[in-house]
Design a protein around this motif. Structure first.
Motif: not given
Length: 329
Positions: A61-62, A65, A67-68, A70-71, A74
């Motif tokens: 999801n990151s 979207t 949002e690297y 957050g990627f 995770n």
């Protein structure tokens, strides 16, 4: 505002370094001990598989979207979950790797399944569990004989609740006087009920005691006697209704020495006024047979004692059994 957003973006990228440090510090002590079986068994493979799955969903999801940060975050913690999965599979435990990947993960999940109820069982541990074990052991010993089936039955509850219980201490500390043992057992049940346990729990205890008494397929006279008393005691608590059929044991000391015996050695007796004098009352009891045993115990101490269906309020004389005017059952 633009400057503020840039500062937040910089801090977000810096947080990746903190996440990396957290993952490293968390893995480090486990990495050094990953070959130890106890460490492998302490890891939840299913729990980490769940964490890995959730982390993967958030990472995808990151990525979509943009949002690297957050990627990457995770991905780092997914790596930690994957490491724990390998440790929990005993991949580094000597001699285990040759079993194959799928065999190891199957064995880890089976082992975890067997222990899955341990935490839940701890929540089901009843209040007063130690007192319950004490009550059950006294019931088993009431006829002075412990059947192996009774022992196994009680031990299963002690093990299930994690209670250290010694049969040797029970037999060593047991009093030879049967009447005293009956009094102690009933008092322990009263003490347990005084803690206000749930009625459902008391109902279950009643069923457990019945099962214990009948487990050897032979109910002794003493077991039948104590069951008649405990059944009334527990049933009244469960129903919250007063049982009218109650028996009392009346003790009437005949001299100063006997008064001294009563006041110093028999704390369960309650003094009350009777006419021109006083007597002592023990009870109420739910079984006449049990009350008779208690009365016999007092008589063995050379005390005048009788069983009554109701508590007398007046006694004209306490000099002899013939002069004691009460409703003797």
């Amino acid at each position: 505002m633009e400057i503020f957003q840039k500062v937040i973006s910089v801090l977000a990228f810096l947080s990746i370094g903190f996440s990396l440090a957290e993952v490293y510090l968390t893995m480090n002590p486990v990495w050094k001990r990953k070959h130890e079986r106890v460490v492998a068994e302490s890891q939840s493979v299913s729990g980490n598989l769940l964490s890995f799955t959730i982390g993967t969903i958030f990472a995808i999801n990151s990525l979509f979207t943009g949002e690297y940060v957050g990627f990457i975050d995770n991905i780092l913690f997914n790596g930690l979950a994957l490491f724990y999965i390998f440790v929990g599979m005993s991949l580094w435990v000597p001699g285990e790797r040759k079993k194959g990947f799928w065999t190891l993960i199957k064995e880890a999940l089976n082992f975890e399944r067997k222990e899955a109820g341990d935490l839940a069982k701890s929540f089901l541990k009843p209040s007063g569990a130690k007192k319950i074990i004490s009550i059950l052991s006294q019931v088993a010993m009431i006829d002075e004989v412990i059947d192996p089936r009774e022992k196994e039955f009680i031990q299963s509850f002690a093990d299930h609740w994690g209670i250290n219980f010694s049969w040797d201490n029970l037999t060593t500390n047991r009093i030879a006087d049967a009447s005293v043992n009956l009094i102690n057992l009933r008092q322990d049940v009263n003490d347990y009920l005084a803690t206000s346990p749930p009625q459902k729990q008391v109902s279950e205890l009643k069923d457990i005691i019945n099962a214990l008494v009948n487990i050897d397929e032979e109910v002794s006279e003493k077991e039948r006697l104590i069951m008649g008393e405990l059944d009334g005691l527990l049933s009244e608590y469960i129903s919250q209704e007063s049982n009218a059929a109650r028996y009392h044991v009346i003790v009437a000391p005949q001299n100063e020495r006997q008064i001294q015996v009563v006041t110093t050695s028999l704390p369960e007796l309650t003094r009350y006024e009777v006419g021109e004098g006083f007597a002592y009352n023990s009870g109420p009891f739910y079984s006449k047979e049990y009350a008779d045993i208690i009365s016999d115990g007092y008589r063995s101490l050379n005390l005048f004692s009788i069983v009554t269906l109701t508590l007398p309020t007046e006694i004209n004389s306490i000099n002899s059994e013939d002069d004691l005017t009460i409703n003797n059952e």
